[in-house]
Design a protein around this motif. Structure first.
Motif, PDB file in Angstrom:
ATOM      1  N   SER A   1       0.841  -1.191   0.000  1.00 23.54           N
ATOM      2  CA  SER A   1       0.000   0.000   0.000  1.00 23.54           C
ATOM      3  C   SER A   1       0.878   1.243   0.000  1.00 23.54           C
ATOM      4  CB  SER A   1      -0.893  -0.007   1.252  1.00 23.54           C
ATOM      5  OG  SER A   1      -1.466   1.253   1.450  1.00 23.54           O
ATOM      6  N   PRO A   2       0.444   2.326  -0.681  1.00 20.28           N
ATOM      7  CA  PRO A   2       1.224   3.569  -0.692  1.00 20.28           C
ATOM      8  C   PRO A   2       1.070   4.364   0.598  1.00 20.28           C
ATOM      9  CG  PRO A   2      -0.785   3.861  -1.953  1.00 20.28           C
ATOM     10  CD  PRO A   2      -0.729   2.415  -1.568  1.00 20.28           C
ATOM     11  N   ASP A   3       0.242   3.893   1.526  1.00 17.62           N
ATOM     12  CA  ASP A   3      -0.063   4.675   2.726  1.00 17.62           C
ATOM     13  C   ASP A   3       0.820   4.323   3.918  1.00 17.62           C
ATOM     14  OD1 ASP A   3      -2.118   6.003   1.389  1.00 17.62           O
ATOM     15  OD2 ASP A   3      -3.495   4.359   1.786  1.00 17.62           O
ATOM     16  N   GLY A   4       1.889   3.567   3.730  1.00 17.19           N
ATOM     17  CA  GLY A   4       2.788   3.288   4.831  1.00 17.19           C
ATOM     18  C   GLY A   4       2.695   1.858   5.313  1.00 17.19           C
ATOM     19  N   PRO A   5       3.660   1.439   6.179  1.00 16.57           N
ATOM     20  CA  PRO A   5       3.750   0.050   6.626  1.00 16.57           C
ATOM     21  C   PRO A   5       2.540  -0.443   7.412  1.00 16.57           C
ATOM     22  CG  PRO A   5       5.253   1.476   7.870  1.00 16.57           C
ATOM     23  CD  PRO A   5       4.742   2.275   6.726  1.00 16.57           C
ATOM     24  N   ASP A   6       1.961   0.396   8.289  1.00 15.01           N
ATOM     25  CA  ASP A   6       0.818  -0.046   9.073  1.00 15.01           C
ATOM     26  C   ASP A   6      -0.384  -0.345   8.169  1.00 15.01           C
ATOM     27  OD1 ASP A   6       2.265   0.183  11.367  1.00 15.01           O
ATOM     28  OD2 ASP A   6       1.477   2.161  11.910  1.00 15.01           O
ATOM     29  N   LYS A   7      -0.620   0.571   7.219  1.00 13.60           N
ATOM     30  CA  LYS A   7      -1.707   0.371   6.272  1.00 13.60           C
ATOM     31  C   LYS A   7      -1.447  -0.859   5.420  1.00 13.60           C
ATOM     32  CE  LYS A   7      -5.362   1.554   3.810  1.00 13.60           C
ATOM     33  NZ  LYS A   7      -6.732   1.538   4.347  1.00 13.60           N
ATOM     34  N   ASP A   8      -0.193  -1.036   5.022  1.00 14.03           N
ATOM     35  CA  ASP A   8       0.200  -2.172   4.192  1.00 14.03           C
ATOM     36  C   ASP A   8      -0.056  -3.482   4.933  1.00 14.03           C
ATOM     37  OD1 ASP A   8       1.538  -3.366   1.864  1.00 14.03           O
ATOM     38  OD2 ASP A   8       3.119  -3.853   3.289  1.00 14.03           O
ATOM     39  N   GLN A   9       0.321  -3.546   6.198  1.00 16.81           N
ATOM     40  CA  GLN A   9       0.108  -4.760   6.972  1.00 16.81           C
ATOM     41  C   GLN A   9      -1.380  -5.052   7.156  1.00 16.81           C
ATOM     42  OE1 GLN A   9       2.309  -4.709  10.648  1.00 16.81           O
ATOM     43  NE2 GLN A   9       4.291  -4.742   9.624  1.00 16.81           N
ATOM     44  N   GLY A  10      -2.175  -3.986   7.323  1.00 13.35           N
ATOM     45  CA  GLY A  10      -3.612  -4.182   7.461  1.00 13.35           C
ATOM     46  C   GLY A  10      -4.232  -4.745   6.193  1.00 13.35           C
ATOM     47  N   VAL A  11      -3.773  -4.225   5.038  1.00 10.99           N
ATOM     48  CA  VAL A  11      -4.264  -4.723   3.747  1.00 10.99           C
ATOM     49  C   VAL A  11      -3.861  -6.178   3.564  1.00 10.99           C
ATOM     50  CG1 VAL A  11      -4.021  -4.511   1.244  1.00 10.99           C
ATOM     51  CG2 VAL A  11      -4.284  -2.458   2.656  1.00 10.99           C
ATOM     52  N   ARG A  12      -2.618  -6.497   3.880  1.00 12.01           N
ATOM     53  CA  ARG A  12      -2.129  -7.872   3.740  1.00 12.01           C
ATOM     54  C   ARG A  12      -2.888  -8.809   4.678  1.00 12.01           C
ATOM     55  NH1 ARG A  12       3.707  -8.478   1.993  1.00 12.01           N
ATOM     56  NH2 ARG A  12       4.197  -6.578   0.866  1.00 12.01           N
ATOM     57  N   SER A  13      -3.079  -8.380   5.912  1.00 10.98           N
ATOM     58  CA  SER A  13      -3.796  -9.210   6.881  1.00 10.98           C
ATOM     59  C   SER A  13      -5.209  -9.518   6.408  1.00 10.98           C
ATOM     60  CB  SER A  13      -3.839  -8.495   8.236  1.00 10.98           C
ATOM     61  OG  SER A  13      -4.636  -9.204   9.156  1.00 10.98           O
ATOM     62  N   HIS A  14      -5.898  -8.504   5.886  1.00  7.73           N
ATOM     63  CA  HIS A  14      -7.259  -8.690   5.391  1.00  7.73           C
ATOM     64  C   HIS A  14      -7.289  -9.661   4.224  1.00  7.73           C
ATOM     65  CE1 HIS A  14     -11.427  -7.706   4.514  1.00  7.73           C
ATOM     66  NE2 HIS A  14     -11.089  -7.441   3.260  1.00  7.73           N
ATOM     67  N   ALA A  15      -6.344  -9.506   3.308  1.00  6.97           N
ATOM     68  CA  ALA A  15      -6.301 -10.386   2.134  1.00  6.97           C
ATOM     69  C   ALA A  15      -6.005 -11.823   2.530  1.00  6.97           C
ATOM     70  CB  ALA A  15      -5.247  -9.883   1.149  1.00  6.97           C
ATOM     71  N   ILE A  16      -5.081 -12.002   3.469  1.00  3.20           N
ATOM     72  CA  ILE A  16      -4.746 -13.353   3.942  1.00  3.20           C
ATOM     73  C   ILE A  16      -5.946 -13.988   4.635  1.00  3.20           C
ATOM     74  CG2 ILE A  16      -3.304 -14.642   5.570  1.00  3.20           C
ATOM     75  CD1 ILE A  16      -1.108 -12.513   5.002  1.00  3.20           C
ATOM     76  N   ALA A  17      -6.619 -13.211   5.483  1.00  4.58           N
ATOM     77  CA  ALA A  17      -7.798 -13.733   6.190  1.00  4.58           C
ATOM     78  C   ALA A  17      -8.887 -14.145   5.205  1.00  4.58           C
ATOM     79  CB  ALA A  17      -8.338 -12.686   7.168  1.00  4.58           C
ATOM     80  N   MET A  18      -9.104 -13.335   4.182  1.00  2.00           N
ATOM     81  CA  MET A  18     -10.115 -13.662   3.172  1.00  2.00           C
ATOM     82  C   MET A  18      -9.788 -14.972   2.467  1.00  2.00           C
ATOM     83  SD  MET A  18     -11.196 -10.098   1.263  1.00  2.00           S
ATOM     84  CE  MET A  18     -12.181 -11.049   0.109  1.00  2.00           C
ATOM     85  N   ASP A  19      -8.521 -15.140   2.093  1.00  6.58           N
ATOM     86  CA  ASP A  19      -8.109 -16.340   1.369  1.00  6.58           C
ATOM     87  C   ASP A  19      -8.215 -17.581   2.255  1.00  6.58           C
ATOM     88  OD1 ASP A  19      -6.985 -17.364  -1.163  1.00  6.58           O
ATOM     89  OD2 ASP A  19      -5.292 -17.944   0.102  1.00  6.58           O
ATOM     90  N   LEU A  20      -7.750 -17.476   3.498  1.00  6.02           N
ATOM     91  CA  LEU A  20      -7.824 -18.608   4.421  1.00  6.02           C
ATOM     92  C   LEU A  20      -9.269 -18.943   4.767  1.00  6.02           C
ATOM     93  CD1 LEU A  20      -4.893 -17.821   6.880  1.00  6.02           C
ATOM     94  CD2 LEU A  20      -4.998 -19.664   5.190  1.00  6.02           C
ATOM     95  N   ARG A  21     -10.085 -17.913   4.978  1.00 10.21           N
ATOM     96  CA  ARG A  21     -11.505 -18.133   5.299  1.00 10.21           C
ATOM     97  C   ARG A  21     -12.185 -18.922   4.184  1.00 10.21           C
ATOM     98  NH1 ARG A  21     -12.856 -13.294   5.261  1.00 10.21           N
ATOM     99  NH2 ARG A  21     -12.489 -12.830   7.467  1.00 10.21           N
ATOM    100  N   ALA A  22     -11.940 -18.493   2.954  1.00 13.89           N
ATOM    101  CA  ALA A  22     -12.554 -19.185   1.812  1.00 13.89           C
ATOM    102  C   ALA A  22     -12.095 -20.636   1.752  1.00 13.89           C
ATOM    103  CB  ALA A  22     -12.202 -18.458   0.517  1.00 13.89           C
TER     104      ALA A  22
END
Length: 230
Positions: free
Chosen positions: A6-27
């Motif tokens: 994400s262009p918004d910094g490391p914290d935002k980037d980790q949040g985006v990654r965490s959400h994407a990982i959770a979505m993939d694992l949930r599915a």
């Protein structure tokens, strides 16, 4: 699967990654790709998703709150598993709370949602694969509750659906397509009550729908049909 930065910094980037990982694992968990009780290793997930362990850990915490993963301090993570007694207990609770959610929901439900529910009902009847049936059936019921202004109740209901997914899959495979006719009949009756916005009838119909499945789960030994992880 590798998540984008994400262009918004490391914290935002980790949040985006965490959400994407959770979505993939949930599915994957809901689709039965991970057997109940399977060990989930954070380092393997971090390598798979091309990230550090931090967003993986946050994703697993989210999934734990949804009843899909069990985290044990200083030990690790496992795909949640439920025995048949716990499953039956959950179904008994669902018999009480889901009719309430549906009766509250139909008061606020718009016509677009009713049309979508009718479409899902038809798709469920036309489905021939177990995984398609499970996905459509889940969407049908959870969507039917969504207009209820009771977020705590809806969160509880979705968690219960998550924790009993493996038993629904095993039961659906057991009865096969030919055994689904009564489910379709019950869905049609529920849809008619929704269209009438009849809160009394819809509660009775849904309670009976859930209760019948619970009695069938109790009547069949599904232990050999529910996979166990290592």
């Amino acid at each position: 699967m590798r998540t984008e930065k994400s262009p918004d910094g490391p914290d935002k980037d980790q949040g985006v990654r965490s959400h994407a990982i959770a979505m993939d694992l949930r599915a994957g968990i809901l689709a039965g790709l991970y057997a109940p009780g399977t060990r989930v290793r954070q380092e393997e997930l971090a390598e798979r998703y091309g990230t550090s362990r931090i967003p993986v850990r946050e994703a697993l915490r989210d999934l734990e709150s949804e009843g899909l993963v069990v985290l044990v301090p200083n030990s690790g993570a496992w795909i949640a598993k439920t025995d048949i007694n716990e499953c039956v207990e959950i179904y008994k609770i669902r018999e009480r709370i889901e009719p309430l959610a549906l009766s509250e929901s139909i008061r606020n439900m718009d016509e677009a949602t009713i049309a979508r529910l009718a479409d899902l009902c038809a798709q469920i009847e036309a489905s021939t694969e177990v995984e398609d049936f499970l996905k459509l059936d889940r969407e049908f019921h959870l969507l039917s509750y969504r207009a209820a202004a009771m977020p705590t109740l809806l969160t509880m209901i979705e968690r219960f659906w998550n924790t009993t997914q493996h038993y629904r899959r095993a039961y659906s495979r057991l009865i096969g397509k030919e055994g689904q006719w009564i489910i379709h009949s019950e869905h049609r009756l529920i849809m008619e009550a929704i269209r009438r916005r009849d809160g009394v009838d819809v509660q009775h119909l849904l309670e009976s729908h859930i209760r019948r499945t619970r009695l069938q789960l109790q009547a069949h030994d599904l232990s050999g049909l529910v996979p166990a992880g290592k």
